[in-house]
Scaffold this active site. Sequence first.
Site, PDB file in Angstrom:
ATOM      1  N   THR A 142       9.452   8.368  13.173  1.00 36.10           N
ATOM      2  CA  THR A 142       8.338   7.706  13.857  1.00 36.10           C
ATOM      3  C   THR A 142       8.753   6.509  14.709  1.00 36.10           C
ATOM      4  O   THR A 142       9.718   5.791  14.377  1.00 36.10           O
ATOM      5  CB  THR A 142       7.302   7.219  12.807  1.00 36.10           C
ATOM      6  OG1 THR A 142       6.395   6.316  13.432  1.00 36.10           O
ATOM      7  CG2 THR A 142       7.952   6.506  11.639  1.00 36.10           C
TER       8      THR A 142
ATOM      9  N   GLU B   8       7.250   3.900  14.657  1.00 36.77           N
ATOM     10  CA  GLU B   8       7.024   2.702  13.835  1.00 36.77           C
ATOM     11  C   GLU B   8       8.350   2.068  13.407  1.00 36.77           C
ATOM     12  O   GLU B   8       8.381   0.896  13.025  1.00 36.77           O
ATOM     13  CB  GLU B   8       6.184   3.045  12.604  1.00 36.77           C
ATOM     14  CG  GLU B   8       4.735   3.376  12.909  1.00 36.77           C
ATOM     15  CD  GLU B   8       3.918   2.181  13.371  1.00 36.77           C
ATOM     16  OE1 GLU B   8       3.945   1.144  12.692  1.00 36.77           O
ATOM     17  OE2 GLU B   8       3.264   2.292  14.422  1.00 36.77           O
TER      18      GLU B   8
ATOM     19  N   LYS C 210       9.879   5.132   6.066  1.00 33.45           N
ATOM     20  CA  LYS C 210      10.340   6.112   7.056  1.00 33.45           C
ATOM     21  C   LYS C 210      11.763   5.809   7.523  1.00 33.45           C
ATOM     22  O   LYS C 210      12.493   6.700   7.933  1.00 33.45           O
ATOM     23  CB  LYS C 210       9.381   6.140   8.252  1.00 33.45           C
ATOM     24  CG  LYS C 210       8.074   6.892   7.969  1.00 33.45           C
ATOM     25  CD  LYS C 210       8.288   8.399   8.055  1.00 33.45           C
ATOM     26  CE  LYS C 210       6.989   9.173   7.926  1.00 33.45           C
ATOM     27  NZ  LYS C 210       7.180  10.625   8.039  1.00 33.45           N
TER      28      LYS C 210
ATOM     29  N   TYR D 244       5.074   1.416   5.398  1.00 35.33           N
ATOM     30  CA  TYR D 244       5.223   2.790   5.909  1.00 35.33           C
ATOM     31  C   TYR D 244       6.523   2.911   6.713  1.00 35.33           C
ATOM     32  O   TYR D 244       7.316   3.834   6.511  1.00 35.33           O
ATOM     33  CB  TYR D 244       4.017   3.128   6.789  1.00 35.33           C
ATOM     34  CG  TYR D 244       4.173   4.383   7.647  1.00 35.33           C
ATOM     35  CD1 TYR D 244       3.962   5.648   7.105  1.00 35.33           C
ATOM     36  CD2 TYR D 244       4.519   4.293   9.001  1.00 35.33           C
ATOM     37  CE1 TYR D 244       4.096   6.798   7.883  1.00 35.33           C
ATOM     38  CE2 TYR D 244       4.652   5.432   9.789  1.00 35.33           C
ATOM     39  CZ  TYR D 244       4.441   6.678   9.227  1.00 35.33           C
ATOM     40  OH  TYR D 244       4.576   7.800  10.009  1.00 35.33           O
TER      41      TYR D 244
HETATM   42  P1  NAP Z   1      -1.391  13.807   8.543  1.00 36.70           P
HETATM   43  O1  NAP Z   1      -2.412  14.506   9.349  1.00 36.70           O
HETATM   44  O2  NAP Z   1      -1.741  12.576   7.783  1.00 36.70           O
HETATM   45  O3  NAP Z   1      -0.788  14.879   7.507  1.00 36.70           O
HETATM   46  C1  NAP Z   1       0.031  14.479   6.447  1.00 36.70           C
HETATM   47  C2  NAP Z   1       0.335  15.698   5.592  1.00 36.70           C
HETATM   48  O4  NAP Z   1       1.166  15.305   4.495  1.00 36.70           O
HETATM   49  C3  NAP Z   1      -0.906  16.356   4.972  1.00 36.70           C
HETATM   50  O5  NAP Z   1      -0.744  17.755   4.990  1.00 36.70           O
HETATM   51  C4  NAP Z   1      -0.853  15.841   3.532  1.00 36.70           C
HETATM   52  O6  NAP Z   1      -1.473  16.694   2.610  1.00 36.70           O
HETATM   53  C5  NAP Z   1       0.648  15.852   3.311  1.00 36.70           C
HETATM   54  N1  NAP Z   1       1.042  15.068   2.137  1.00 36.70           N
HETATM   55  C6  NAP Z   1       0.811  13.750   1.905  1.00 36.70           C
HETATM   56  N2  NAP Z   1       1.313  13.404   0.708  1.00 36.70           N
HETATM   57  C7  NAP Z   1       1.862  14.519   0.171  1.00 36.70           C
HETATM   58  C8  NAP Z   1       2.524  14.814  -1.049  1.00 36.70           C
HETATM   59  N3  NAP Z   1       2.720  13.876  -1.988  1.00 36.70           N
HETATM   60  N4  NAP Z   1       2.966  16.074  -1.269  1.00 36.70           N
HETATM   61  C9  NAP Z   1       2.750  17.050  -0.358  1.00 36.70           C
HETATM   62  N5  NAP Z   1       2.115  16.843   0.811  1.00 36.70           N
HETATM   63  C10 NAP Z   1       1.684  15.594   1.075  1.00 36.70           C
HETATM   64  O7  NAP Z   1      -0.122  13.442   9.449  1.00 36.70           O
HETATM   65  P2  NAP Z   1       0.294  13.980  10.905  1.00 36.70           P
HETATM   66  O8  NAP Z   1      -0.345  13.116  11.925  1.00 36.70           O
HETATM   67  O9  NAP Z   1       0.142  15.442  10.946  1.00 36.70           O
HETATM   68  O10 NAP Z   1       1.835  13.581  10.910  1.00 36.70           O
HETATM   69  C11 NAP Z   1       2.836  14.483  10.424  1.00 36.70           C
HETATM   70  C12 NAP Z   1       4.091  13.694  10.095  1.00 36.70           C
HETATM   71  O11 NAP Z   1       4.573  13.052  11.272  1.00 36.70           O
HETATM   72  C13 NAP Z   1       3.924  12.592   9.061  1.00 36.70           C
HETATM   73  O12 NAP Z   1       5.121  12.543   8.319  1.00 36.70           O
HETATM   74  C14 NAP Z   1       3.775  11.318   9.876  1.00 36.70           C
HETATM   75  O13 NAP Z   1       4.206  10.210   9.131  1.00 36.70           O
HETATM   76  C15 NAP Z   1       4.679  11.638  11.030  1.00 36.70           C
HETATM   77  N6  NAP Z   1       4.348  11.017  12.311  1.00 36.70           N
HETATM   78  C16 NAP Z   1       3.105  11.174  12.856  1.00 36.70           C
HETATM   79  C17 NAP Z   1       2.815  10.637  14.106  1.00 36.70           C
HETATM   80  C18 NAP Z   1       1.460  10.816  14.736  1.00 36.70           C
HETATM   81  O14 NAP Z   1       1.167  10.079  15.697  1.00 36.70           O
HETATM   82  N7  NAP Z   1       0.640  11.761  14.290  1.00 36.70           N
HETATM   83  C19 NAP Z   1       3.818   9.933  14.804  1.00 36.70           C
HETATM   84  C20 NAP Z   1       5.069   9.805  14.225  1.00 36.70           C
HETATM   85  C21 NAP Z   1       5.334  10.358  12.995  1.00 36.70           C
HETATM   86  P3  NAP Z   1      -3.046  16.514   2.196  1.00 36.70           P
HETATM   87  O15 NAP Z   1      -3.816  17.246   3.258  1.00 36.70           O
HETATM   88  O16 NAP Z   1      -3.058  17.163   0.863  1.00 36.70           O
HETATM   89  O17 NAP Z   1      -3.309  15.040   2.174  1.00 36.70           O
HETATM   90  O1  G4F Z   2      -4.144   4.770  15.146  1.00 33.30           O
HETATM   91  P1  G4F Z   2      -3.353   3.864  14.302  1.00 33.30           P
HETATM   92  O2  G4F Z   2      -3.798   3.681  12.889  1.00 33.30           O
HETATM   93  O3  G4F Z   2      -1.862   4.405  14.371  1.00 33.30           O
HETATM   94  P2  G4F Z   2      -0.449   3.730  14.077  1.00 33.30           P
HETATM   95  O4  G4F Z   2      -0.549   2.567  13.177  1.00 33.30           O
HETATM   96  O5  G4F Z   2       0.196   3.515  15.393  1.00 33.30           O
HETATM   97  O6  G4F Z   2       0.291   4.889  13.264  1.00 33.30           O
HETATM   98  C1  G4F Z   2       0.269   6.241  13.721  1.00 33.30           C
HETATM   99  O7  G4F Z   2       1.313   6.433  14.655  1.00 33.30           O
HETATM  100  C2  G4F Z   2       2.641   6.239  14.128  1.00 33.30           C
HETATM  101  C3  G4F Z   2       3.628   6.467  15.273  1.00 33.30           C
HETATM  102  O8  G4F Z   2       3.830   5.241  15.951  1.00 33.30           O
HETATM  103  C4  G4F Z   2       2.860   7.225  12.987  1.00 33.30           C
HETATM  104  F1  G4F Z   2       4.125   7.068  12.493  1.00 33.30           F
HETATM  105  C5  G4F Z   2       1.823   7.002  11.902  1.00 33.30           C
HETATM  106  O9  G4F Z   2       1.986   8.007  10.907  1.00 33.30           O
HETATM  107  C6  G4F Z   2       0.423   7.143  12.509  1.00 33.30           C
HETATM  108  O10 G4F Z   2       0.232   8.480  12.897  1.00 33.30           O
HETATM  109  O11 G4F Z   2      -3.257   2.427  14.959  1.00 33.30           O
HETATM  110  C7  G4F Z   2      -2.833   2.228  16.289  1.00 33.30           C
HETATM  111  C8  G4F Z   2      -3.048   0.773  16.700  1.00 33.30           C
HETATM  112  C9  G4F Z   2      -2.540  -0.246  15.681  1.00 33.30           C
HETATM  113  O12 G4F Z   2      -1.884  -1.298  16.362  1.00 33.30           O
HETATM  114  C10 G4F Z   2      -3.792  -0.790  15.032  1.00 33.30           C
HETATM  115  O13 G4F Z   2      -3.685  -2.140  14.605  1.00 33.30           O
HETATM  116  O14 G4F Z   2      -4.454   0.561  16.807  1.00 33.30           O
HETATM  117  C11 G4F Z   2      -4.780  -0.659  16.181  1.00 33.30           C
HETATM  118  N1  G4F Z   2      -6.179  -0.617  15.730  1.00 33.30           N
HETATM  119  C12 G4F Z   2      -7.172  -1.423  16.238  1.00 33.30           C
HETATM  120  N2  G4F Z   2      -8.309  -1.166  15.592  1.00 33.30           N
HETATM  121  C13 G4F Z   2      -6.706   0.178  14.777  1.00 33.30           C
HETATM  122  C14 G4F Z   2      -8.052  -0.183  14.687  1.00 33.30           C
HETATM  123  N3  G4F Z   2      -6.155   1.129  14.005  1.00 33.30           N
HETATM  124  C15 G4F Z   2      -6.973   1.783  13.128  1.00 33.30           C
HETATM  125  N4  G4F Z   2      -6.452   2.772  12.375  1.00 33.30           N
HETATM  126  N5  G4F Z   2      -8.300   1.444  12.986  1.00 33.30           N
HETATM  127  C16 G4F Z   2      -8.885   0.468  13.754  1.00 33.30           C
HETATM  128  O15 G4F Z   2     -10.073   0.185  13.602  1.00 33.30           O
END
Ligand code: NAP
Ligand code: G4F
Length: 376
Positions: free
Chosen positions: A128, A130, A156, A152
């Site tokens: 990520t 992050e 990671k 987090y």
């Molecule tokens: P998400 O929608 O939150 O999905 C997370 C998945 O992990 C769900 O299927 C969840 O299962 C599963 N999980 C959580 N804890 C678990 C456990 N103990 N054992 C087995 N499964 C478990 O996340 P996403 O947005 O698809 O992201 C996928 C991956 O990419 C994550 O690792 C996230 O940290 C990483 N990532 C995401 C972004 C982004 O912007 N989306 C960016 C960078 C990295 P349940 O449905 O059962 O909760």
């Molecule tokens: O949408 P966010 O919660 O995503 P964040 O923290 O960037 O994390 C996501 O992206 C990461 C990749 O960079 C992944 F690794 C991680 O698993 C996840 O998918 O927040 C984005 C930004 C933050 O700066 C937060 O402070 O939006 C700001 N924010 C402002 N108001 C908010 C809110 N975030 C959330 N969730 N809710 C609010 O009301």
Amino acid sequence: MAKTALITGVTGQDGSYLSEFLLAKGYEVHGIIRRSSVDYRERIAHLEGTPHFHLHYADMSDSMSLVKLVGKVMPDEIYNLAAQSHVQVSFDAPEFTADVDAVGVLRILEAVRTNHLEKTCKIYQASTSELYGKVEEVPQSETTPFHPYSPYAVAKLYGFWIIKEYREAYNMFCCSGILFNHESERRGETFVTRKITLAAARIAQGKQKCLYLGNLDSLRDWGYAKDYVECMWLILQHKTPEDFVIATGVQHSVREFATLAFHHAGIELRWEGEGINEKGIVASINPALAQAEGLKVGDVVVAVSPDFYRPTDVVNLLGDPSKAKRELGWNPQTTSFEQLVELMVAHDMKKVAADDAAAEIRKVNLAEYLEKGVDK
Ligand code: NAP
Ligand code: G4F
């Protein structure tokens, strides 16, 4: 021979898109699910029961379940997407986050070694942006130093380094995709983009009065999740195991996202005030889209709440996707920011209207049920 893939986190946003992508490529797809008291399989419901899609119970915190499953499935490729993925939640549940997001990666690597698959099984780790956290340069690339800024991100970071260590120590084909934020109509509802698109739709349809957000100045490089899963696959098809930044190279603030989302819901916003006192105010209404009764120019529809501030916040993410473009042939601009916001709002406008229709049907059913009496 069809390849076999094992996806952890198959029920999540990325897991569901990746499953569709790999099935279309002819893969046999296996996914890990966990037991829950409520239905959480909405994103993959359309795939369940199809011939090449298989689900298994296991958990990232349970080594034995992973060892047994890897031995049973004998995957050619593992996509480790499972994580407690919410940054703000990681401040409340740091130990659980570390167990799943850090040690969970180690458990997958050891499950592969225990089953003697280290020469044949490739592993993708969902890393990520992050990791850059309190950023040391803008934009961020594969050579930018890491400075994780939440429990987090620290978890990671362990995942990133243990993948690198096993690559170097055991010559395994394991890589990290350093993915910047990617969103979609399947994004979890508490991430900021989806929270905004759902609220804009509800406000336009008179189901919500005001949206409360945290840091509006935060800057993100937002892409479309459907485009990003292709890159996960490309990383594992690359000739050598390497880490890649996956991003669009374009940056916007939370405020800009909200302005555009409300525009697509038929509400033009103007912003007034600063910090905790900043407000998004209705400047004009497009009655073809926003039909909420009583909604008028001057209404406050976005406000700031300190509840959504984080102890440490990452505020300046912008990725440099040059390496992925050059070496994987991936196009970072397949879906633009503008298209992303538009498609998410269009989806949520329909969803909010449909949820309402479903609630009406439930009300009618309940009324009929009560009228007929509970025993009949
Ligand atoms: P998400 O929608 O939150 O999905 C997370 C998945 O992990 C769900 O299927 C969840 O299962 C599963 N999980 C959580 N804890 C678990 C456990 N103990 N054992 C087995 N499964 C478990 O996340 P996403 O947005 O698809 O992201 C996928 C991956 O990419 C994550 O690792 C996230 O940290 C990483 N990532 C995401 C972004 C982004 O912007 N989306 C960016 C960078 C990295 P349940 O449905 O059962 O909760
Ligand atoms: O949408 P966010 O919660 O995503 P964040 O923290 O960037 O994390 C996501 O992206 C990461 C990749 O960079 C992944 F690794 C991680 O698993 C996840 O998918 O927040 C984005 C930004 C933050 O700066 C937060 O402070 O939006 C700001 N924010 C402002 N108001 C908010 C809110 N975030 C959330 N969730 N809710 C609010 O009301």
